[in-house]
Motif scaffolding. Structure first.
Motif, PDB file in Angstrom:
ATOM      1  N   TYR A 262     -30.859  18.544 -13.480  1.00  0.00           N
ATOM      2  CA  TYR A 262     -30.307  17.458 -12.666  1.00  0.00           C
ATOM      3  C   TYR A 262     -28.887  17.831 -12.218  1.00  0.00           C
ATOM      4  N   ILE A 263     -28.650  17.719 -10.922  1.00  0.00           N
ATOM      5  CA  ILE A 263     -27.353  18.056 -10.329  1.00  0.00           C
ATOM      6  C   ILE A 263     -26.792  16.799  -9.679  1.00  0.00           C
ATOM      7  N   ILE A 264     -25.615  16.420 -10.098  1.00  0.00           N
ATOM      8  CA  ILE A 264     -24.977  15.205  -9.589  1.00  0.00           C
ATOM      9  C   ILE A 264     -23.551  15.529  -9.172  1.00  0.00           C
ATOM     10  N   GLY A 298     -14.518  20.036  -6.141  1.00  0.00           N
ATOM     11  CA  GLY A 298     -13.517  20.868  -6.801  1.00  0.00           C
ATOM     12  C   GLY A 298     -14.084  22.220  -7.224  1.00  0.00           C
ATOM     13  N   ARG A 299     -13.203  23.094  -7.656  1.00  0.00           N
ATOM     14  CA  ARG A 299     -13.622  24.420  -8.097  1.00  0.00           C
ATOM     15  C   ARG A 299     -14.272  24.380  -9.466  1.00  0.00           C
ATOM     16  N   LYS A 300     -13.901  23.439 -10.277  1.00  0.00           N
ATOM     17  CA  LYS A 300     -14.405  23.363 -11.649  1.00  0.00           C
ATOM     18  C   LYS A 300     -15.560  22.378 -11.722  1.00  0.00           C
ATOM     19  N   ALA A 301     -16.601  22.765 -12.487  1.00  0.00           N
ATOM     20  CA  ALA A 301     -17.767  21.901 -12.704  1.00  0.00           C
ATOM     21  C   ALA A 301     -18.120  21.926 -14.187  1.00  0.00           C
ATOM     22  N   PHE A 340     -22.624  18.651 -13.384  1.00  0.00           N
ATOM     23  CA  PHE A 340     -21.771  17.652 -12.740  1.00  0.00           C
ATOM     24  C   PHE A 340     -20.654  18.366 -11.989  1.00  0.00           C
ATOM     25  N   VAL A 341     -20.611  18.126 -10.677  1.00  0.00           N
ATOM     26  CA  VAL A 341     -19.586  18.737  -9.829  1.00  0.00           C
ATOM     27  C   VAL A 341     -18.651  17.618  -9.379  1.00  0.00           C
ATOM     28  N   PRO A 342     -17.462  17.497  -9.992  1.00  0.00           N
ATOM     29  CA  PRO A 342     -16.539  16.418  -9.596  1.00  0.00           C
ATOM     30  C   PRO A 342     -15.825  16.759  -8.290  1.00  0.00           C
TER      31      PRO A 342
END
Length: 372
Positions: A262-264, A298-301, A340-342
């Protein structure tokens, strides 16, 4: 004057004579036609009479049925029931079981001829018969011999002629569920391979996983059901005969669905991504299948993963640029992983400011044009 008078008399006489001749000829022709027609009718009538005479005594007088006779609720006779034999499917190797309906026909004994359903214990009872007749696991031929033996043992008939057919098949259901196109339940009238059962259900769907779980019915009087796991790749792609198990009825086939990741968050198409049994799926591939990160991402996930002993999810942080430069950081995903990619606050604020400035500039231009 006299010659004219004489000529008129001769003309009238000739007309009368011609009319009389025609009338006589017509009468003769009608008589001949009637005679020929009567002769033909007599010959055809004689022929019909000769054909209507039966050559052999084909039927005997039939005794009318008494509507108040309770024995008439069963099948009247074995001979009459055999006329409807095409209604029943003649599976000679089929072994009956509980909930099957059978038709018992005893020649010249309508009191024993009827349709009966086999009970949960695998037996049934006939009228005037004291004991329960066992039926489960027997073929129709074996059941005919059993019924005849019981009728002789209880002194009801000396040499009974028994016929048994199966009317309803209910004892051998095969259930196919899970990731198939058409889940269904059907009766196994004969042993069939696992691949045929899946084909009857329309085949596996796009969400099918690598495993097929088969729950076997209890055997040898045991209550426990055995589970067998078969590789869908070996069965459907490689055609392994060892994976193509035979089904005899009572099995439950479940095609396990494929695992999902799951990608959110900040991706173009958030949602589940199916895992493939052939190729492992890593972080960058999963994000790419989700349409890639958005402009404000953002660059961080973060990768959220839970192990079976510990239901709590473990958080693993990663950086997209680092993962692209170092392949060993590109982790292989497991079923039920969550990515999770914020959004980046700076990118969002910058994007919001640019959008607001562009909107203000557009409204200004429109206002100037309208003012002019």
């Amino acid at each position: 004057m006299g010659s004219r008078y004489l000529f008129g008399i001769l003309l009238a006489a000739s007309l009368v004579w011609g009319q009389t001749t025609r009338t006589e000829n017509q009468g003769q022709n009608q008589g001949q036609n009637q005679g020929v027609g009567q002769g033909r009718n007599r010959s055809s009538t004689g022929t019909n009479r000769r054909e209507a005479v039966p050559t052999t005594p084909s039927t005997l007088p039939v005794e009318p049925e008494n509507p108040f006779d309770s024995t008439r609720t069963a099948i009247p006779s074995a001979g009459a029931a055999r006329n409807n034999e095409e209604e029943f499917l003649p599976f000679t190797n089929y072994r009956v079981g509980a909930e099957d309906m059978i038709v018992v026909m005893v020649l010249d004994s309508p009191e024993f001829s009827r349709s009966v359903r086999i009970n949960a214990e695998g037996a049934f009872r006939l009228p005037l018969v004291k004991q329960m007749i066992p039926a489960s696991g027997k073929t129709t031929a074996e059941l005919e011999q059993t019924i005849a033996r019981v009728l002789v043992e209880e002194g009801l008939l000396r040499e009974p002629s028994v016929s048994v057919t199966v009317r309803e098949f209910q004892s051998k259901p095969v259930t196919v569920t899970g990731a198939v196109r058409g889940p269904m339940v059907f009766q196994a009238l004969r042993p069939l391979p696992l691949s045929e059962a899946l084909a009857r259900a329309g085949g596996v769907s796009e969400t099918a996983g690598p495993d097929i779980l088969i729950t076997m019915p209890p055997a040898d009087g045991k209550t426990a059901r055995k589970e067998v796991r078969v590789s869908a790749h070996n069965l459907l792609t490689l055609g392994d005969p060892n994976a193509n198990l035979m089904l005899y009825g009572g099995e439950e086939v479940r095609v396990m669905p494929a695992g999902r990741v799951y990608i959110i968050g900040g991706v173009m198409k958030p949602g589940p991504v199916l895992l493939s049994d052939d190729r492992p799926l890593n972080l960058l591939q999963a994000v790419s299948l989700a349409g890639g990160p958005t402009a404000a991402a953002g660059r961080k996930a973060y990768l959220l993963r839970s192990s079976e002993p510990d239901p709590q999810r473990r958080e693993i942080a990663f950086d997209f640029k680092t993962v692209m430069k170092q392949p060993d950081k590109n982790l292989v995903l497991q079923a039920n992983d969550v990515i999770f990619v914020p959004d980046s606050q700076i990118k969002r604020a910058t994007q919001g400011g640019v959008t607001a400035a562009a909107t203000s500039f557009m409204y200004t231009i429109v206002g100037v044009l309208l003012w002019r």
